[in-house]
Design an enzyme around this catalytic site. Sequence first.
Site, short mmCIF file in Angstrom:
data_model
loop_
_atom_site.label_atom_id
_atom_site.label_comp_id
_atom_site.label_asym_id
_atom_site.label_seq_id
_atom_site.Cartn_x
_atom_site.Cartn_y
_atom_site.Cartn_z
N SER A 31 0.83 -1.21 0.00
CA SER A 31 0.00 0.00 0.00
C SER A 31 0.85 1.25 0.00
O SER A 31 1.94 1.28 0.60
CB SER A 31 -0.90 0.00 1.24
OG SER A 31 -1.52 1.25 1.45
N TYR B 94 -2.58 -0.02 10.03
CA TYR B 94 -2.69 -0.70 8.74
C TYR B 94 -1.40 -0.56 7.95
O TYR B 94 -0.84 -1.55 7.45
CB TYR B 94 -3.87 -0.14 7.95
CG TYR B 94 -3.92 -0.59 6.51
CD1 TYR B 94 -4.29 -1.89 6.19
CD2 TYR B 94 -3.58 0.28 5.48
CE1 TYR B 94 -4.32 -2.32 4.87
CE2 TYR B 94 -3.61 -0.14 4.16
CZ TYR B 94 -3.98 -1.44 3.85
OH TYR B 94 -4.00 -1.86 2.55
#
Length: 330
Positions: free
Chosen positions: A137, A162
């Site tokens: 990501s 995350y």
Amino acid sequence: MSHPLPAPLAPGHALVTGGAGFIGSHLVDGLLGDGWQVTVIDNFDPYYPASIKRRHIAAHLDHPAYRLVEADIRDGAKLNSLLNGTYTSIVHLAAKAGVRNSLTDPLGYQMTNVIGTQNLLSLAHQRGIKAFVFGSSSSVYGDCPRLPWAESDLGLLPINPYASSKLADEQLGYVYAQTFGLRFVALRFFTVFGERQRPDLAIHKFARLMLDGKTIPVYGDGSSERDFTYWGDIVAGVRAAMAFAADPACANYEVFNLGNNRTIGLLEMIHKLEAVLNVKANIDWQDWQPGEMRRTWADIRKSQALLGYEPATDFDTGLARFASWLAVQP
């Protein structure tokens, strides 16, 4: 500088985690269409309704080259017992997603994203599967001040659990590449959008609220920017990374940005969404959320040079396709 691209990849047997999700189901569409055998692992996490994922894969279930394994990647013993095929590539897209939710459940994100990835890496090592593509990501860059963000940026400091879990996964991949000879390719996705987008992501969430005449929550002053990337370009990048990871002539460990190399401001995105939906947005201004990045912007020169990656769908075209898809959804 020119670089040799990976050798073309003949169809094999791909193990795709998260293969019923947004990106995964599109990837599986293409793999099956090109003659691959595909085994999908998905646990249909209740983060959003499982019925959405079931619709994504409805056309796959009767395909003779497709197998669905419903399992949780945290359960290494179950993965080993159920995954009895001979796999040529692993594409690991399964993850506990969502930046804001990770702030309230950091342990859950660590368990799924890090322990789950460890289980997949262990399986790859034990089975002798050399090609491993990992869906990372752009959030791993945190608030890196250098723009656009490049894979060579060091000292990354993620600002939410995350992102931290994704960076930890990349580091685990490095261990397996260096120690066990795995060819590990991490792909840092930049704000993927388009048909089948998760309902919690901004474009999809805003669109449904606007069509229902409800307000949309905008955090901060609306000045944030994102490098929106259409799913088709992301899938093309994943396919190129699969070829890279399968080529013994390529490096055992690489990280690539997959973005569109252009930023779109939040208010500009909302205005464009108003145009394709033909509705007016009513904004509910809220305080800036902790853990949110103010800007993402991908330097894609490395991906262009080593993967042949070239984003082909601009934001307006992708948004129009998304709106047409949304119009026929339940």
